[in-house]
Design an enzyme around this catalytic site. Sequence first.
Site, PDB file in Angstrom:
ATOM      1  N   ARG A   1       3.628  20.215 -16.532  1.00 50.46           N
ATOM      2  CA  ARG A   1       3.126  20.021 -17.897  1.00 50.46           C
ATOM      3  C   ARG A   1       2.067  18.932 -17.949  1.00 50.46           C
ATOM      4  NH1 ARG A   1       9.135  19.306 -20.132  1.00 50.46           N
ATOM      5  NH2 ARG A   1       9.087  18.105 -18.203  1.00 50.46           N
TER       6      ARG A   1
ATOM      7  N   ARG B   1      28.551  22.915  -5.329  1.00 52.12           N
ATOM      8  CA  ARG B   1      27.297  23.402  -4.758  1.00 52.12           C
ATOM      9  C   ARG B   1      27.071  22.642  -3.457  1.00 52.12           C
ATOM     10  NH1 ARG B   1      21.838  21.552  -4.809  1.00 52.12           N
ATOM     11  NH2 ARG B   1      20.343  23.248  -4.542  1.00 52.12           N
TER      12      ARG B   1
ATOM     13  N   GLY C   1      11.619  22.129  -6.939  1.00 48.49           N
ATOM     14  CA  GLY C   1      11.606  22.876  -5.690  1.00 48.49           C
ATOM     15  C   GLY C   1      11.251  24.306  -6.048  1.00 48.49           C
TER      16      GLY C   1
ATOM     17  N   GLY D   1      10.663  25.772  -9.822  1.00 49.06           N
ATOM     18  CA  GLY D   1      11.146  24.523 -10.388  1.00 49.06           C
ATOM     19  C   GLY D   1      10.475  23.376  -9.663  1.00 49.06           C
TER      20      GLY D   1
ATOM     21  N   HIS E   1      11.285  31.570  -7.966  1.00 51.44           N
ATOM     22  CA  HIS E   1      12.034  30.407  -8.461  1.00 51.44           C
ATOM     23  C   HIS E   1      11.068  29.223  -8.499  1.00 51.44           C
ATOM     24  CE1 HIS E   1      15.822  27.860  -8.681  1.00 51.44           C
ATOM     25  NE2 HIS E   1      14.876  26.961  -8.444  1.00 51.44           N
TER      26      HIS E   1
ATOM     27  N   GLU F   1      23.089  28.676 -12.002  1.00 48.60           N
ATOM     28  CA  GLU F   1      23.826  28.455 -10.758  1.00 48.60           C
ATOM     29  C   GLU F   1      25.287  28.125 -11.020  1.00 48.60           C
ATOM     30  OE1 GLU F   1      21.893  25.440  -8.488  1.00 48.60           O
ATOM     31  OE2 GLU F   1      20.147  26.681  -8.006  1.00 48.60           O
TER      32      GLU F   1
ATOM     33  N   ASP G   1      24.083  27.217  -0.889  1.00 52.49           N
ATOM     34  CA  ASP G   1      22.747  27.623  -1.318  1.00 52.49           C
ATOM     35  C   ASP G   1      22.077  28.535  -0.295  1.00 52.49           C
ATOM     36  OD1 ASP G   1      21.312  27.343  -3.628  1.00 52.49           O
ATOM     37  OD2 ASP G   1      20.092  25.675  -2.921  1.00 52.49           O
TER      38      ASP G   1
END
Length: 397
Positions: free
Chosen positions: A285, A90, A211, A209, A207, A383, A147
């Site tokens: 959370r 990656r 990020g 996350g 997306h 990924e 990416d």
Amino acid sequence: MSKIIAVNAGSSTLKFKLYEMPEENVLAEGVIERIALPASHVEIKYGDGKKYEKTTDVKNHEQAIQILLDQLLDLDIIKEYSEINGVGHRVVAGGEYFDKSVVITPDVLKKIESLTELAPLHEPANVLGIKAFKKVLPDIISVAVFDTAFHATLPEKNFLYSLPYEYYEKYSARKYGFHGIGNRYVSQRAAELLGKPAEDLKMIITHLGAGASICPVKNGKSFDTSMGFTPVTGITMATRSGDVDPSLLAYVMEKEGMTDINEMIKVLNTKSGLLGISGVSADMREVEAAQATNPRAKVAREIYVNRIIRYVGAYLAEMGGADAIVFTAGVGENSITIRKEVAEGLNYFGIGVDNEKNDVRGVVRDISAKDSKIKTLLVPTDEELMIVRDVQTLANK
């Protein structure tokens, strides 16, 4: 049958996933943490729920790879090094050089090294991983999976900034986008779930996350993305600010006595977002748990949801609607309430979730309400699988 390993090298970490191809069976996965730091930690998950852990000293990435391969032998996951037929790396930034995955040659590696300015936190570590694997396993195919490559299809109107055009001509100053490997996987998996070719669909991938980014995908291709020249722009993230008026940064720097722009960039990347607003945590959370008694945690969460709604709404208008909204990544896959509130905020467009269908975490599912005009899907990202598929495709050429 072949074994291909997907690698994500960080400055002090090495994450990996070993696949048996073409069956796409996961043989092992894990991480080596605290590389070049005291008390490095090795963790490998394999077999049916088995786990190997060890604390040791790992001096550099080359030694980390050697330890990893030796442990795969000791655990009988492989019989010899030669069973590994390829490695996929990656790589965060491909700039304007790379619009697809490529076999790593000396020339390709030089170009990747020249792009460190685009991703100074990630690209140097990616290069370390590539070089280290080349030393330990010099004879296998090595592939760079970028990416940014998925976003090479952005039209000019979406990748250019309204700055003097000469900055683009001289410095390639433009939007590149990120999360492209995951976006590509999720768009293909969502199309399978909908039972239609990706080329016939319009969807918006959220997306969410640590990020986070929003990506409208039109006819199987990235049409825009909320991230920009770097991953700090767009929606509110765990520790990244998202969109901010640049003049405000100059104002705050003067008030705080900052003289180095890199100080402010560090604030934008590591001290902002959910953490910066809530003062509690970068973890959604923990922010959710604190919101009942902490007004800052409550407003941090409200900002987070509102920015998602704002971007998705804009992209719906820009694309002339969509067939589906897709949730993925840590928060997207696991926060039932975030998905519900985002859908409620987009109800005007005919988007809604079924509370019972939405009461799940980390599975592939259509969670749409019955009367929804636009589908709402939950698709966990993968990924690593996308990376090893690219390695296999290039190895077979």
